[in-house]
Design an enzyme around this catalytic site. Structure first.
Site, PDB file in Angstrom:
ATOM      1  N   LYS A 137     -30.708 -10.310  27.874  1.00  0.00           N
ATOM      2  CA  LYS A 137     -30.558  -9.432  27.643  1.00  0.00           C
ATOM      3  C   LYS A 137     -30.225  -8.684  27.266  1.00  0.00           C
ATOM      4  CE  LYS A 137     -28.038  -7.938  30.341  1.00  0.00           C
ATOM      5  NZ  LYS A 137     -27.038  -7.919  30.245  1.00  0.00           N
ATOM      6  N   TYR A 222     -31.656  -4.828  35.009  1.00  0.00           N
ATOM      7  CA  TYR A 222     -31.495  -6.204  36.400  1.00  0.00           C
ATOM      8  C   TYR A 222     -32.319  -5.606  37.360  1.00  0.00           C
ATOM      9  CZ  TYR A 222     -28.243  -9.144  34.165  1.00  0.00           C
ATOM     10  OH  TYR A 222     -27.657 -10.076  33.199  1.00  0.00           O
TER      11      TYR A 222
HETATM   12  P1  NAD Z   1     -19.168  -9.749  23.360  1.00  0.00           P
HETATM   13  O1  NAD Z   1     -18.088  -9.033  23.102  1.00  0.00           O
HETATM   14  O2  NAD Z   1     -18.096 -10.767  24.674  1.00  0.00           O
HETATM   15  O3  NAD Z   1     -19.668 -11.104  22.349  1.00  0.00           O
HETATM   16  C1  NAD Z   1     -20.069 -11.138  21.725  1.00  0.00           C
HETATM   17  C2  NAD Z   1     -20.073 -11.476  20.405  1.00  0.00           C
HETATM   18  O4  NAD Z   1     -20.744 -11.375  19.312  1.00  0.00           O
HETATM   19  C3  NAD Z   1     -18.609 -11.607  20.286  1.00  0.00           C
HETATM   20  O5  NAD Z   1     -18.142 -13.421  19.698  1.00  0.00           O
HETATM   21  C4  NAD Z   1     -18.728 -11.096  18.684  1.00  0.00           C
HETATM   22  O6  NAD Z   1     -17.545 -11.835  17.518  1.00  0.00           O
HETATM   23  C5  NAD Z   1     -20.186 -11.292  18.086  1.00  0.00           C
HETATM   24  N1  NAD Z   1     -20.005 -10.132  17.262  1.00  0.00           N
HETATM   25  C6  NAD Z   1     -20.921 -10.294  16.172  1.00  0.00           C
HETATM   26  N2  NAD Z   1     -21.047  -9.510  15.450  1.00  0.00           N
HETATM   27  C7  NAD Z   1     -20.966  -8.397  15.843  1.00  0.00           C
HETATM   28  C8  NAD Z   1     -20.424  -7.406  15.846  1.00  0.00           C
HETATM   29  N3  NAD Z   1     -21.461  -6.731  14.615  1.00  0.00           N
HETATM   30  N4  NAD Z   1     -20.210  -6.442  16.600  1.00  0.00           N
HETATM   31  C9  NAD Z   1     -18.920  -7.093  17.365  1.00  0.00           C
HETATM   32  N5  NAD Z   1     -18.976  -8.585  17.836  1.00  0.00           N
HETATM   33  C10 NAD Z   1     -20.476  -9.079  17.055  1.00  0.00           C
HETATM   34  O7  NAD Z   1     -20.506  -9.518  24.074  1.00  0.00           O
HETATM   35  P2  NAD Z   1     -20.898 -10.644  25.274  1.00  0.00           P
HETATM   36  O8  NAD Z   1     -20.376  -9.991  27.330  1.00  0.00           O
HETATM   37  O9  NAD Z   1     -20.832 -12.212  25.485  1.00  0.00           O
HETATM   38  O10 NAD Z   1     -22.814  -9.897  25.332  1.00  0.00           O
HETATM   39  C11 NAD Z   1     -23.311 -10.754  24.078  1.00  0.00           C
HETATM   40  C12 NAD Z   1     -24.863 -10.636  24.670  1.00  0.00           C
HETATM   41  O11 NAD Z   1     -24.746 -11.051  25.885  1.00  0.00           O
HETATM   42  C13 NAD Z   1     -25.687  -9.362  25.437  1.00  0.00           C
HETATM   43  O12 NAD Z   1     -26.491  -8.946  24.503  1.00  0.00           O
HETATM   44  C14 NAD Z   1     -24.832  -9.285  26.514  1.00  0.00           C
HETATM   45  O13 NAD Z   1     -26.284  -7.304  27.097  1.00  0.00           O
HETATM   46  C15 NAD Z   1     -25.400 -10.281  27.259  1.00  0.00           C
HETATM   47  N6  NAD Z   1     -24.851 -11.112  28.393  1.00  0.00           N
HETATM   48  C16 NAD Z   1     -25.347 -11.437  29.244  1.00  0.00           C
HETATM   49  C17 NAD Z   1     -25.456 -11.817  30.445  1.00  0.00           C
HETATM   50  C18 NAD Z   1     -26.377 -12.501  31.485  1.00  0.00           C
HETATM   51  O14 NAD Z   1     -25.518 -12.174  32.056  1.00  0.00           O
HETATM   52  N7  NAD Z   1     -27.557 -11.998  31.216  1.00  0.00           N
HETATM   53  C19 NAD Z   1     -23.886 -11.320  30.876  1.00  0.00           C
HETATM   54  C20 NAD Z   1     -22.416 -10.863  29.757  1.00  0.00           C
HETATM   55  C21 NAD Z   1     -22.998 -10.247  28.485  1.00  0.00           C
END
Ligand code: NAD
Length: 371
Positions: A137, A222
């Site tokens: 999401k 949420y």
């Molecule tokens: P994060 O920054 O920790 O991880 C993102 C990943 O994407 C990194 O490994 C990064 O290297 C990679 N990536 C690939 N292309 C990229 C670019 N162009 N720019 C930046 N990063 C790039 O983020 P996250 O917290 O893991 O969030 C990722 C997704 O998961 C989001 O859509 C977020 O909304 C979702 N999320 C959901 C929940 C949940 O509880 N359902 C919780 C946290 C995050």
């Protein structure tokens, strides 16, 4: 008892406690204490960031889902994950070559866990490669993108699911059950407060290009989703107001805080707050003619806590992402259903509401909704 067995017993109890129709595994007492030799969903994770890491760890306790592949732009992360999860080289891809996954018979589904603006293209590419997709999401940046993703998955005959982990959370499901079975009576009002104080100003969540917006895309969603599953209707109008105290950190198009109101056809109203600048904001309150439910925390990783007019909600906690992946494996492999849907159409409804909230902020007007 060791902690893993403890965890599995809790998980088993939680899964059994889910008030959902018969599922292949939900109905088997002691599922987690029995050997399992049924089908397993073989998953590749795209985006090895913080949430991807959490999902991978949680999946280690799944019986019906297994991490078998990796997609990342960082070779060193791939190496570390390969050794940690015993992933063969042939199941590792980068963002340029992952279309080749179409020729890999050992991967069934890809879980897209990258920054929001990448979801649209990545999901469509996975669909074209003939693999099922689970997408984090918000599913996309807006409803137009969401619809295109749904269309692509339909055309490719693959399933599209959205990572709505709360849709499998036992205390949440108990409140939904009470509402559905009329124990709460007519629903009158929902309050959803979702927020945290965001740190590093250089992170992608504060970059309009990558995040598509601000707090609403990330955490306010949420409250939108919660309003829908707790009220049990689709909203027909929205009003919204934005507050910005730090335009340096929250630049143009990146909302710091938004308050929004949703009107439902049965007369219920939701009043919600989404914020990147208020900590400890994780609370749902639902009130109805015959009862109420309150949950705090309501959508964090848990344990979720809450009570209703009947007393404390005391369903056991299990790691959300483990339960989610078991359930999603059942949906993809066996055609199981969930009490609250987790498909692309569900993600699209939230995106339509997000579009309407941003429009209401911009125009100051009440925006009608047709989901
Ligand atoms: P994060 O920054 O920790 O991880 C993102 C990943 O994407 C990194 O490994 C990064 O290297 C990679 N990536 C690939 N292309 C990229 C670019 N162009 N720019 C930046 N990063 C790039 O983020 P996250 O917290 O893991 O969030 C990722 C997704 O998961 C989001 O859509 C977020 O909304 C979702 N999320 C959901 C929940 C949940 O509880 N359902 C919780 C946290 C995050």
């Amino acid at each position: 008892m060791d902690s893993r067995r403890d965890f599995l017993q809790t998980l088993s109890a939680s899964i059994l406690a889910l008030s959902i129709p018969q599922h292949s595994f939900a109905s088997i007492e002691g599922f987690y204490s029995q050997p399992y030799d049924g089908p397993v969903l073989r998953v590749a994770i795209m985006g090895l960031g913080s949430y991807g890491t959490r999902v991978a760890e949680a999946m280690q306790d799944c019986k019906m889902a297994k991490l078998v592949g990796l997609i990342s732009g960082t070779p060193s992360k791939i190496k570390n994950w390969q050794s940690k999860y015993n992933i063969p080289e042939k199941n590792c891809y980068n963002y340029e070559n992952f279309d080749l996954i179409k020729d890999n018979p050992d991967i069934d589904a890809v879980y897209v866990i990258t920054p929001n603006s990448l979801h649209h293209d990545q999901v469509i590419r996975v669909a074209k490669a003939g693999k099922h997709v689970i997408c984090e999401k918000p599913m996309a940046l807006n409803a137009k993108e969401g619809q295109e993703m749904i269309d692509a998955c339909r055309k490719a005959n693959v399933k599209l699911l959205v990572g709505y982990r709360m849709h499998f959370e036992p205390k949440t499901l108990e409140v939904i059950r009470m509402r559905k079975e009329g124990e709460l009576g007519k629903i009158m009002f929902f309050q959803g407060l979702c927020g945290f104080k965001i740190g590093d100003p250089t992170q992608w969540r504060l970059n309009k290009q990558l995040a598509g917006g601000g707090s609403l895309m990330d955490i306010g969603i949420y409250a939108i989703n919660g309003a829908r599953y707790l009220v049990g209707e689709e909203p027909v109008w929205v009003t919204a107001q934005e507050t910005k105290t730090n335009p340096e950190k929250f630049k143009e198009g990146v909302d710091e805080s938004i308050q929004f109101q949703l009107g439902f056809p049965g007369g219920a109203v939701a009043s919600c707050l989404s914020s990147y600048n208020i900590s400890n904001l994780d609370r749902f309150f639902l009130t109805a003619e015959k009862g109420f439910a309150e949950m705090q925390p309501s959508t964090g990783y848990g344990p979720i806590k809450g009570r209703t007019n009947k007393g404390e909600l005391n369903h056991p906690h299990a790691t959300h992402q483990t339960v989610q992946m078991e359930k999603m494996a059942g949906i993809i492999l066996n055609g199981d259903t969930s009490l609250v849907p987790v498909d692309g159409e569900e993600g699209l409804k939230d995106l339509k509401i997000i579009d309407a909230i941003y429009l209401a902020v911009k125009t100051g007007k009440k925006v009608p909704l047709k989901l």
